[in-house]
Design an enzyme around this catalytic site. Structure first.
Site, short mmCIF file in Angstrom:
data_model
loop_
_atom_site.label_atom_id
_atom_site.label_comp_id
_atom_site.label_asym_id
_atom_site.label_seq_id
_atom_site.Cartn_x
_atom_site.Cartn_y
_atom_site.Cartn_z
N GLU A 135 1.00 -1.13 -0.18
CA GLU A 135 -0.05 0.27 0.05
C GLU A 135 0.89 1.23 0.04
O GLU A 135 1.65 1.52 0.88
CB GLU A 135 -0.81 -0.09 1.14
CG GLU A 135 -1.76 1.24 1.17
CD GLU A 135 -2.48 1.37 2.42
OE1 GLU A 135 -2.05 0.79 3.56
OE2 GLU A 135 -3.65 2.21 2.26
N ARG A 181 6.02 -13.18 9.38
CA ARG A 181 6.55 -11.78 9.08
C ARG A 181 7.86 -11.69 9.87
O ARG A 181 8.13 -12.45 10.99
CB ARG A 181 5.59 -10.75 9.34
CG ARG A 181 5.33 -10.45 10.98
CD ARG A 181 4.19 -9.51 11.16
NE ARG A 181 4.65 -8.21 10.74
CZ ARG A 181 3.75 -7.39 10.35
NH1 ARG A 181 2.57 -7.49 10.39
NH2 ARG A 181 4.22 -6.11 9.93
N LYS A 197 4.78 0.19 10.85
CA LYS A 197 4.46 1.36 10.00
C LYS A 197 4.09 2.53 10.92
O LYS A 197 4.43 3.68 10.77
CB LYS A 197 3.80 1.47 8.94
CG LYS A 197 4.28 0.62 7.55
CD LYS A 197 3.16 0.98 6.69
CE LYS A 197 3.62 0.24 5.27
NZ LYS A 197 2.32 0.17 4.19
#
Length: 565
Positions: free
Chosen positions: A40, A267, A277
């Site tokens: 994104e 992850r 983030k």
RNA sequence: UGACUUAUGGUGUAACGGUAGCACUACAGAUUCUGGAUCUGUCUGUCCAGGUUCGAAUCCUGGUAAGUCAACCA
């Protein structure tokens, strides 16, 4: 009879490669392999993304498939072109090339048409309840939800309202389109998930003000995969519970044997680091770091500025593997990958971070000599260069002790040490001021011990780096340490900002380096002999030379000192 | 007190029913014109309890622990 002694030991496959190979054997999707990297565009890429990138692009590369870059840009509130550019730059820096660049927004019309079809089939409906009501009706993980009163409204009515959702006639929040699945599902994501919501106060970075209703991730992502012909949709573990929904949407529209399949892997978590983030954004916005590319940040631009090469990143990613176990990697492994990679390529230079003057008392006052030193003992082809020797030199404060313990192999009165690529010298004492502070150190050199001469082979315990006061130039050096003081900041109940390491950056001025380093390009990397790997910071100006420490060298003396402290 | 997923040395990762291996770390030694690098060695592991099997880290059952999920985010 050994026939394959020259073959490299076969590296075992990770579970995703094993799956791909099985799919290939079974002829699934006509033997086609296609992946995608779907960021994104709402932030900078970090080392965790690098792990995903290496998998997405790596699988395609290894199995003769293709990997596309697709921006999942379905939320104009958060997204921006600024991020599109940096993401592309970082992927290329890692050495990958996408087959095509796509945007989920490219499919807005297709997605819309499909949504209308779904409405007509009675599988989606417009809900006019408030966000709060819908949330309440959703139930909890242990409690079934309740159905919306709008759930069974006529399809034509839903369709008409859906179209109004995109004209501007309907206020944001007033209506959403929901898939009609199962409000009692044990999987929250199957409880009539929202497919479209209205956003009118932000222009989309590519489609501007054209659309008023935007598709949600679960709908847009899976269908984008489907439109593009993705075969293996690889994502991280937290999307595991989304998979039934991913499959449900595919099932509604699938019109051939082809079907994309989602597979989740763990992850990346690293000790003493945050990988979210949101938290990184906070660090940047609150000025706790200097920016996204602060060398302490785990962003790719931060690591790049810190001195990590793409090879070092790949080396690291190769070591950590892909599984479904959600663990935490020791940051030491990342540092090891940097040392291992840099060791082979970094030119060795002399740099004195904390200088003290050393006078070679029996060396002629005005004499200067040019000496040869190797650029990299690990790489003969790197050649040699000249360095200047003179009566007055700089050495590190750490390399002198007036009264030294037995295991101190450096400069101390009465002890011989080697000055790297120069002479063996014997320390004769030091000069102190009225307060007893040491001002300079004295030694005598043995003229027959110049590097290359027979006497130079004499055994001495220590070898020191040094610079001539004649040509050393000043520099600023930034020493970095881990950003956080605790192993796992994300698992800590305290505010993560309270866990920051106050000593994560130490700026050292008054350092000296070899003069030719003045003319090196930004990011060029070196090994400061006996100290660590450093690169030139982009803040460097002709007046101010600035180095970043990528990672220190292993230091067994520091360990020894610590053990005896 | 739901669903899904996971569990192998301190950390990460192999072993696909048949000798628990590799990397990092730690420790010891050799070597070295970087106390770097290199080389050698050592320590440390299959979550627990049952079951299937000649044989289980692997398959089954039940526990335990951890992660994820209740955004009109992705």
């Amino acid at each position: 009879m050994e026939t394959n002694t020259t073959e490299a030991p076969k590296k075992s496959l990770n579970f995703i490669e094993a799956m791909v190979e099985q799919d290939l054997r079974e002829g699934r999707n006509d033997g086609r392999i296609q992946t995608r990297f779907p960021p994104e565009p709402n932030g900078y890429l970090h080392i965790g993304h690098a792990k995903a990138i290496c998998l997405d692009f790596g699988i395609a590369e290894k199995y003769n498939g293709i990997c596309n870059l697709r921006f999942d840009d379905t939320n104009p509130v958060k997204e921006d072109v600024e991020y599109v550019d940096s993401i592309m730059e970082d992927i290329q820096w890692l050495g990958y090339r996408w087959e095509n660049v796509y945007y989920a927004s490219d499919y807005f019309q297709q997605l819309w048409d499909l949504a209308e079809k779904l409405i007509l089939q009675g599988k989606a409906y417009v809900d006019e309840q408030s966000a709060e009501t819908i949330a309440k009706q959703k139930g909890t993980p242990t409690q079934a939800g309740t159905e919306s009163p709008y759930r069974n409204r006529p399809a034509e009515e839903s369709l008409a309202l859906f179209r109004k959702m995109n004209t501007g006639e309907v206020a944001p929040g007033a209506m959403v389109l929901r898939a009609k699945i199962d409000m009692a599902s044990s999987n929250m994501h199957m409880r009539d998930p929202i497919m479209y919501r209205i956003i009118t106060d932000h222009p989309h970075h590519r489609t501007g003000w054209t659309w008023k209703a935007y598709p949600m991730y679960d709908y847009a992502h899976g269908q984008s995969d489907y439109f593009e012909g993705v075969t293996h949709s690889l994502c991280t573990l937290e999307f595991e519970v989304h998979r039934p929904l991913y499959d449900w949407f595919i099932d509604q529209f699938k019109d051939s044997d082809y079907r994309p399949r989602q597979t989740e892997f763990n992850r990346l978590n690293i000790t003493y680091t945050v990988m979210s983030k949101r938290k990184m954004l906070q660090l940047v916005e609150e000025g706790l770091v200097s920016g996204w590319d602060d060398p302490r940040m785990p962003t790719l631009c931060g690591l790049r500025r810190r001195g990590y090469s793409p090879e070092a990143i790949h080396n690291f990613i190769d070591k950590i593997g892909y599984t479904k176990y959600d663990g935490i990697i020791d940051v030491g492994l990342l540092e090891h990958a940097a040392r291992e990679t840099l060791n082979k390529t970094a030119t060795r230079v002399n740099a004195v971070l904390n200088p003290v003057k050393l006078v070679v008392t029996n060396y002629p006052d005005n004499q200067v000599e040019k000496l040869l030193t190797e650029n990299n003992p690990e790489d003969e082809s790197a050649g040699t260069r000249e360095i200047l020797f003179s009566k007055e030199l700089y050495i590190e404060w750490d390399d002198f002790m007036e009264e030294a313990p037995k295991k101190f192999f450096r400069m101390t009165p009465g002890q011989e040490v080697r000055l790297k690529s120069a002479y063996i010298v014997k320390c004769t004492g030091c000069k102190k001021d009225a307060e007893g502070n040491i001002e300079e150190i004295y030694c005598e050199y043995d003229a027959n011990t110049k590097s290359g001469m027979p006497d130079a082979n004499r055994k001495v315990k220590g070898t020191l780096h040094w610079l001539s006061t004649q040509n050393a130039i000043p520099a600023e050096v930034r020493l970095y340490d881990r950003l956080f003081n605790v192993e796992n900041p994300s698992a800590d109940e305290r505010d993560f900002r309270d866990l920051l390491n106050p000593d994560s950056l130490k700026t050292v001025s008054g350092c000296f380096v070899e003069p030719w380093l003045k003319n090196q390009p930004a990011l060029a990397h070196f090994q400061f002999q006996r100290t660590g790997y450093f690169n030139i910071d982009p803040d460097t100006t002709p007046e101010r030379l600035i180095f970043n420490r990528t990672v220190s060298l292993k230091d067994s003396w520091a360990k020894e000192k610590k053990a005896n402290a």
